[in-house]
Design a protein around this motif. Structure first.
Motif, PDB file in Angstrom:
ATOM      1  N   ARG A 146       0.882  -1.140  -0.054  1.00  0.00           N
ATOM      2  CA  ARG A 146       0.214  -0.045  -0.074  1.00  0.00           C
ATOM      3  C   ARG A 146       0.921   1.277   0.169  1.00  0.00           C
ATOM      4  NH1 ARG A 146      -5.262  -0.244   2.407  1.00  0.00           N
ATOM      5  NH2 ARG A 146      -5.359   1.669   0.976  1.00  0.00           N
ATOM      6  N   ALA A 147       0.648   2.281  -0.688  1.00  0.00           N
ATOM      7  CA  ALA A 147       1.269   3.369  -0.888  1.00  0.00           C
ATOM      8  C   ALA A 147       1.014   4.372   0.450  1.00  0.00           C
ATOM      9  CB  ALA A 147       0.808   3.946  -2.081  1.00  0.00           C
ATOM     10  N   PHE A 148       2.030   5.018   0.853  1.00  0.00           N
ATOM     11  CA  PHE A 148       1.838   5.951   2.103  1.00  0.00           C
ATOM     12  C   PHE A 148       0.948   7.018   1.651  1.00  0.00           C
ATOM     13  CE2 PHE A 148       3.433   9.006   5.007  1.00  0.00           C
ATOM     14  CZ  PHE A 148       3.430   8.316   6.105  1.00  0.00           C
ATOM     15  N   PRO A 149      -0.032   7.496   2.460  1.00  0.00           N
ATOM     16  CA  PRO A 149      -0.936   8.365   2.124  1.00  0.00           C
ATOM     17  C   PRO A 149      -0.360   9.874   1.856  1.00  0.00           C
ATOM     18  CG  PRO A 149      -1.725   7.024   4.023  1.00  0.00           C
ATOM     19  CD  PRO A 149      -0.396   6.725   3.645  1.00  0.00           C
ATOM     20  N   ILE A 150      -0.779  10.275   0.727  1.00  0.00           N
ATOM     21  CA  ILE A 150      -0.040  11.561   0.360  1.00  0.00           C
ATOM     22  C   ILE A 150      -0.377  12.771   1.404  1.00  0.00           C
ATOM     23  CG2 ILE A 150      -0.283  11.243  -2.030  1.00  0.00           C
ATOM     24  CD1 ILE A 150      -2.783  12.955  -2.323  1.00  0.00           C
ATOM     25  N   ASP A 151      -1.575  12.426   2.323  1.00  0.00           N
ATOM     26  CA  ASP A 151      -1.775  13.704   3.272  1.00  0.00           C
ATOM     27  C   ASP A 151      -0.846  13.530   4.514  1.00  0.00           C
ATOM     28  OD1 ASP A 151      -4.195  12.328   5.317  1.00  0.00           O
ATOM     29  OD2 ASP A 151      -3.550  11.176   3.468  1.00  0.00           O
ATOM     30  N   ARG A 152      -0.204  12.355   4.445  1.00  0.00           N
ATOM     31  CA  ARG A 152       0.794  12.062   5.503  1.00  0.00           C
ATOM     32  C   ARG A 152       2.413  12.402   5.194  1.00  0.00           C
ATOM     33  NH1 ARG A 152      -1.914   7.062   8.660  1.00  0.00           N
ATOM     34  NH2 ARG A 152      -3.878   8.435   9.095  1.00  0.00           N
ATOM     35  N   GLN A 153       2.372  12.927   3.696  1.00  0.00           N
ATOM     36  CA  GLN A 153       3.729  13.065   3.395  1.00  0.00           C
ATOM     37  C   GLN A 153       4.165  14.589   3.718  1.00  0.00           C
ATOM     38  OE1 GLN A 153       4.418  11.833  -0.682  1.00  0.00           O
ATOM     39  NE2 GLN A 153       3.213   9.689  -0.329  1.00  0.00           N
ATOM     40  N   VAL A 154       4.561  14.880   4.769  1.00  0.00           N
ATOM     41  CA  VAL A 154       4.701  16.149   5.255  1.00  0.00           C
ATOM     42  C   VAL A 154       5.879  17.146   4.385  1.00  0.00           C
ATOM     43  CG1 VAL A 154       5.841  17.487   7.406  1.00  0.00           C
ATOM     44  CG2 VAL A 154       4.579  15.043   7.745  1.00  0.00           C
ATOM     45  N   PHE A 155       6.585  16.579   3.867  1.00  0.00           N
ATOM     46  CA  PHE A 155       7.367  17.290   2.845  1.00  0.00           C
ATOM     47  C   PHE A 155       6.441  18.063   1.698  1.00  0.00           C
ATOM     48  CE2 PHE A 155      10.030  18.130  -0.910  1.00  0.00           C
ATOM     49  CZ  PHE A 155      11.084  19.035  -0.360  1.00  0.00           C
ATOM     50  N   LEU A 156       5.531  16.818   1.269  1.00  0.00           N
ATOM     51  CA  LEU A 156       5.009  17.359  -0.173  1.00  0.00           C
ATOM     52  C   LEU A 156       3.879  18.394   0.281  1.00  0.00           C
ATOM     53  CD1 LEU A 156       4.321  16.844  -2.952  1.00  0.00           C
ATOM     54  CD2 LEU A 156       2.681  14.653  -2.157  1.00  0.00           C
ATOM     55  N   VAL A 157       3.037  18.012   1.796  1.00  0.00           N
ATOM     56  CA  VAL A 157       2.319  18.984   2.168  1.00  0.00           C
ATOM     57  C   VAL A 157       2.854  20.502   2.345  1.00  0.00           C
ATOM     58  CG1 VAL A 157       0.735  19.678   4.073  1.00  0.00           C
ATOM     59  CG2 VAL A 157       0.729  17.293   3.340  1.00  0.00           C
ATOM     60  N   ARG A 158       3.851  20.386   3.049  1.00  0.00           N
ATOM     61  CA  ARG A 158       4.441  21.785   3.230  1.00  0.00           C
ATOM     62  C   ARG A 158       5.099  22.270   1.886  1.00  0.00           C
ATOM     63  NH1 ARG A 158       8.056  19.784   8.463  1.00  0.00           N
ATOM     64  NH2 ARG A 158       6.301  20.128   9.945  1.00  0.00           N
ATOM     65  N   GLU A 159       5.426  21.623   0.950  1.00  0.00           N
ATOM     66  CA  GLU A 159       6.014  22.220  -0.321  1.00  0.00           C
ATOM     67  C   GLU A 159       4.770  22.700  -0.943  1.00  0.00           C
ATOM     68  OE1 GLU A 159       8.604  20.517  -3.800  1.00  0.00           O
ATOM     69  OE2 GLU A 159       6.823  19.406  -3.389  1.00  0.00           O
ATOM     70  N   VAL A 160       3.553  22.063  -1.097  1.00  0.00           N
ATOM     71  CA  VAL A 160       2.215  22.569  -1.792  1.00  0.00           C
ATOM     72  C   VAL A 160       1.925  24.062  -0.904  1.00  0.00           C
ATOM     73  CG1 VAL A 160       0.246  22.095  -2.553  1.00  0.00           C
ATOM     74  CG2 VAL A 160       1.947  20.582  -2.872  1.00  0.00           C
ATOM     75  N   ALA A 161       1.931  23.569   0.281  1.00  0.00           N
ATOM     76  CA  ALA A 161       1.351  24.855   1.154  1.00  0.00           C
ATOM     77  C   ALA A 161       2.276  26.127   0.930  1.00  0.00           C
ATOM     78  CB  ALA A 161       1.393  24.474   2.687  1.00  0.00           C
ATOM     79  N   ALA A 162       3.604  26.047   1.003  1.00  0.00           N
ATOM     80  CA  ALA A 162       4.348  27.334   0.756  1.00  0.00           C
ATOM     81  C   ALA A 162       3.989  27.619  -0.572  1.00  0.00           C
ATOM     82  CB  ALA A 162       5.816  26.776   0.684  1.00  0.00           C
ATOM     83  N   LYS A 163       4.078  26.786  -1.884  1.00  0.00           N
ATOM     84  CA  LYS A 163       3.905  27.540  -3.066  1.00  0.00           C
ATOM     85  C   LYS A 163       2.412  28.116  -3.239  1.00  0.00           C
ATOM     86  CE  LYS A 163       4.453  27.610  -7.743  1.00  0.00           C
ATOM     87  NZ  LYS A 163       5.449  28.215  -8.366  1.00  0.00           N
ATOM     88  N   LEU A 164       1.518  27.859  -2.610  1.00  0.00           N
ATOM     89  CA  LEU A 164       0.112  28.038  -2.489  1.00  0.00           C
ATOM     90  C   LEU A 164       0.167  29.528  -1.757  1.00  0.00           C
ATOM     91  CD1 LEU A 164      -2.534  25.350  -2.083  1.00  0.00           C
ATOM     92  CD2 LEU A 164      -2.325  26.892  -4.261  1.00  0.00           C
TER      93      LEU A 164
END
Length: 104
Positions: A24-42
């Motif tokens: 099972r893939a690790f849920p994307i909402d728990r991928q902290v680096f990705l969440v922070r990267e998208v939040a910073a861009k937005l």
């Protein structure tokens, strides 16, 4: 050295027994680096550029999750949870903290 060889054998035998349908893939909402990267861009975008960025990112993530074996409905739910995680990150995590805790 012996411990390292033993560990390699253990891990190799464990992975050898795994089949792709059990992974099972690790849920994307728990991928902290990705969440922070998208939040910073937005956080640096406003109006239509922010909307366009989010739509493109959501589409990319949906394709990624579907490609990992999830059906479209479950994948859509996962992208929505990711968006909520991004919103929490943008608000400094205060959304979770502002929820009152009831005690008996």
């Amino acid at each position: 050295m012996l411990v390292q060889q033993w560990l390699i054998r253990c891990v190799s035998s464990w992975f050898g027994k795994m089949s792709p349908e059990k992974v099972r893939a690790f849920p994307i909402d728990r991928q902290v680096f990705l969440v922070r990267e998208v939040a910073a861009k937005l956080g640096n975008l406003h109006g239509e550029p922010a909307t366009s960025f989010w739509r493109a990112k959501a589409s990319e993530l949906l394709d990624l999750v579907v490609g990992s074996g999830r059906d479209k409905i479950a994948a859509g739910d996962e992208v929505r949870r990711f968006f909520l995680a991004v919103q929490r990150e943008m608000s400094g995590g205060t959304a979770a903290e502002s929820t009152p805790i009831l005690s008996a």
